[in-house]
Design a protein around this motif. Structure first.
Motif, PDB file in Angstrom:
ATOM      1  N   THR A 113       0.831  -1.207   0.000  1.00  0.00           N
ATOM      2  CA  THR A 113       0.000   0.000   0.000  1.00  0.00           C
ATOM      3  C   THR A 113       0.869   1.262   0.000  1.00  0.00           C
ATOM      4  O   THR A 113       0.644   2.195  -0.770  1.00  0.00           O
ATOM      5  CB  THR A 113      -0.955  -0.024   1.213  1.00  0.00           C
ATOM      6  OG1 THR A 113      -1.637  -1.289   1.209  1.00  0.00           O
ATOM      7  CG2 THR A 113      -1.960   1.091   1.136  1.00  0.00           C
ATOM      8  N   ASP A 136      -7.913  -4.743  -1.390  1.00  0.00           N
ATOM      9  CA  ASP A 136      -7.816  -5.467  -0.122  1.00  0.00           C
ATOM     10  C   ASP A 136      -9.193  -5.401   0.540  1.00  0.00           C
ATOM     11  O   ASP A 136      -9.392  -4.667   1.509  1.00  0.00           O
ATOM     12  CB  ASP A 136      -6.750  -4.785   0.749  1.00  0.00           C
ATOM     13  CG  ASP A 136      -6.304  -5.670   1.898  1.00  0.00           C
ATOM     14  OD1 ASP A 136      -6.956  -6.708   2.133  1.00  0.00           O
ATOM     15  OD2 ASP A 136      -5.310  -5.315   2.564  1.00  0.00           O
ATOM     16  N   ARG A 139     -10.121  -5.979   4.570  1.00  0.00           N
ATOM     17  CA  ARG A 139      -9.730  -5.103   5.676  1.00  0.00           C
ATOM     18  C   ARG A 139     -10.141  -3.664   5.397  1.00  0.00           C
ATOM     19  O   ARG A 139      -9.527  -2.984   4.578  1.00  0.00           O
ATOM     20  CB  ARG A 139      -8.213  -5.142   5.854  1.00  0.00           C
ATOM     21  CG  ARG A 139      -7.723  -6.317   6.680  1.00  0.00           C
ATOM     22  CD  ARG A 139      -6.326  -6.094   7.232  1.00  0.00           C
ATOM     23  NE  ARG A 139      -5.414  -5.536   6.238  1.00  0.00           N
ATOM     24  CZ  ARG A 139      -4.635  -4.504   6.457  1.00  0.00           C
ATOM     25  NH1 ARG A 139      -4.686  -3.885   7.624  1.00  0.00           N
ATOM     26  NH2 ARG A 139      -3.825  -4.069   5.531  1.00  0.00           N
ATOM     27  N   GLN A 145      -6.454   3.275   4.458  1.00  0.00           N
ATOM     28  CA  GLN A 145      -5.027   3.631   4.323  1.00  0.00           C
ATOM     29  C   GLN A 145      -4.722   4.099   2.901  1.00  0.00           C
ATOM     30  O   GLN A 145      -4.050   5.104   2.690  1.00  0.00           O
ATOM     31  CB  GLN A 145      -4.172   2.405   4.659  1.00  0.00           C
ATOM     32  CG  GLN A 145      -2.664   2.664   4.683  1.00  0.00           C
ATOM     33  CD  GLN A 145      -1.863   1.352   4.745  1.00  0.00           C
ATOM     34  OE1 GLN A 145      -2.437   0.257   4.798  1.00  0.00           O
ATOM     35  NE2 GLN A 145      -0.550   1.467   4.730  1.00  0.00           N
ATOM     36  N   ASP A 188      -3.885  -2.304  -5.654  1.00  0.00           N
ATOM     37  CA  ASP A 188      -3.262  -2.642  -4.376  1.00  0.00           C
ATOM     38  C   ASP A 188      -4.000  -3.840  -3.787  1.00  0.00           C
ATOM     39  O   ASP A 188      -5.116  -3.704  -3.295  1.00  0.00           O
ATOM     40  CB  ASP A 188      -3.350  -1.434  -3.430  1.00  0.00           C
ATOM     41  CG  ASP A 188      -2.799  -1.759  -2.053  1.00  0.00           C
ATOM     42  OD1 ASP A 188      -1.855  -2.565  -1.966  1.00  0.00           O
ATOM     43  OD2 ASP A 188      -3.316  -1.189  -1.064  1.00  0.00           O
TER      44      ASP A 188
HETATM   45 MG    MG Z   1      -1.843  -2.957   2.263  1.00  0.00          MG
END
Ligand code: MG
Ligand code: GTP
Length: 442
Positions: A113, A136, A139, A145, A188
């Motif tokens: 990330t 992702d 999560r 993030q 990502d």
């Molecule tokens: Mg990550």
């Protein structure tokens, strides 16, 4: 990261330079030391074996033993082989397609990330319209993030919808990139603690859906040998096109960086050298080899300067320097530009001879330098505009006033003036040299 290895290798070379002529025994002894240094740096044993064999073949050939400065020739042999080991040339991503797709893979915490954010910054600086995709999906914090990073860099993100699968999300992002004119899409993906079937299946499905030109594994270089195994497993299962090594700023021994290219057989494109967005460097085998051998990396240093320092003030400074009449305003702006280049100890690592200085010593020098440049800045700021532009007017009385204003002693003001005079002398020399060059070129 390569401090220890670098020191051992340089010691070996220094010993060799003492000889006017090298015997076969000298070379064998030196190679034994190099072998040990590489193994200590955690380089894969097979890689070390091949490396030593290659250098030995060349070194025992005519060129080295019979040359005028065999020690230097030997160093050059090692440098060439090290460059070869690291992949010989810099290899960039395949950016030929529009939009270009880059899929980022890797284990938990490898730096996917963070590196996605760094790439977004790098490519948007280069004028590309970048789209990030938060794959992702398990999560929520991971999605968050990536969005924070994208916000800092100023690029768009495609976020997962509730219930959407990774391939569906990939498809949606690809369509958006096509219809909205994005040049570069970076996916990502989520990490795992190990490479398992479920992870591989998910990555394969996404890959087959978006057909990326670049399937890039992000590897934590601090994991040492283990990172080489991880890369090999990933490559066997999902077929990589390249690697990014992260955390090269750490104090791990660096073996991964030296073995991974030759073991896995795919190029290292870039390396991460810190947590911040600008801490990403193109990977150049020849430059790293010369950095490890203590010859510095001036090319990267100059490129960094060109990238970070604003051009107009550089041009202005150059003109001023060549005119030969430096004043305190120039010095101040020079100091401010220097700050943009980042921490001094990191820059020092790239200067010739500096890798020989230990990391702690570099840190100490950098801290000292920081204190001094902050003090000098305060002193210059405490001068009147006239004093800054015409330094010769500064007499004893003015010095006292300036020191008081900057909260320092007259001695510090004198130190600054001494440095200033030295710099001025240098610029005069430069000016003379330039005139000479001009005469020659006529
Ligand atoms: Mg990550
Ligand atoms: N010192 C240093 N830290 C780094 C570098 N790259 C990443 N990190 C740090 O490594 C940690 C993990 O980075 P992430 O980017 O979240 O890793 P990830 O691969 O996305 O991890 P998952 O999403 O859990 O799979 C963070 O604390 C980063 O700041 C680097 O080049 N140098």
């Amino acid at each position: 990261m390569f401090d220890h290895l670098s020191n051992s290798l340089q010691k070996t070379f220094k010993n060799l330079r003492g000889y006017g002529k090298l015997s076969e025994k000298n070379v064998t002894d030196a190679l034994r030391e190099i072998r040990l240094a590489l193994l200590e740096a955690d380089v894969h044993f097979q890689v070390v074996k091949d490396f030593i064999r290659q250098v030995k073949e060349k070194a025992l050939g005519q060129e080295v033993l019979a040359s005028v400065s065999p020690g230097q020739q030997f160093t050059k042999c090692v440098q060439d082989e090290l460059t070869e080991l690291l992949g010989r040339d810099h290899k960039a991503f395949d950016l030929s397609a529009n939009p270009t797709m880059i899929m980022m893979l890797g284990l938990h915490g490898a730096g996917k990330t963070t590196t996605t954010g760094k790439l977004a910054a790098k490519f948007s600086r280069a004028g590309r319209k970048v789209l990030l995709v938060a794959c992702d999906i398990r999560r929520p914090a991971a999605v968050e993030q990536l969005n924070v990073l994208a916000g800092q860099v100023g690029v768009d993100v495609v976020n997962p919808n509730p219930g959407e699968s990774v391939p569906e999300l990939g498809m949606r992002a690809r369509d958006r990139a096509m219809t909205q004119g994005y040049n570069l899409v970076i996916f990502d993906t989520g990490g795992r603690f190990q490479v398992d079937d479920e992870l591989v299946r998910e990555l394969e499905e996404l890959r087959d859906m978006v057909n990326p030109q670049n399937t890039v594994l992000v590897v934590d270089a601090a994991m040492g040998q283990e990172s080489v195994n991880v890369a090999q497993t990933f490559h066997e299962r999902v077929n990589l096109t390249g690697l990014i090594l992260t955390k090269l700023d750490g104090d791990a021994r660096g073996g991964a960086a030296l073995s991974i290219q030759s073991v896995v057989g795919v190029p290292i494109h870039l390396v991460g050298v810190g947590e911040k967005t600008e801490d990403l460097e193109d990977f150049h085998p020849d430059r790293l080899a010369s950095r490890i051998l203590g010859m510095g990396d001036v090319v990267t240093l100059v490129e960094k300067a060109q990238d970070m320092v604003d051009e107009t003030s550089m041009a202005k400074m150059e003109k001023q320097l060549l005119k030969g009449d430096l004043n305190f305003e120039d010095m101040l702006s020079q100091m401010q530009q220097m700050k943009k280049l980042g921490p001094i100890d990191k820059l020092m690592e790239m200067m010739p001879g500096m890798p020989q200085v230990s990391a702690e010593e570099r840190q100490r020098m950098a801290d000292q330098g920081k204190v001094q440049s902050r003090r000098f800045e305060a002193i210059i700021l405490s001068m009147t505009p006239k004093e800054r532009r015409k330094p010769h007017v500064i007499n004893a009385k003015r010095k006292q006033r300036i020191a008081r204003g900057a909260g320092t002693r007259v001695k510090d003001v004198n130190d600054l003036i001494k440095q200033f005079n030295q710099a001025k002398k240098m610029t005069k020399k430069l000016k003379k040299q330039q005139k000479k060059l001009l005469r020659f070129s006529k």
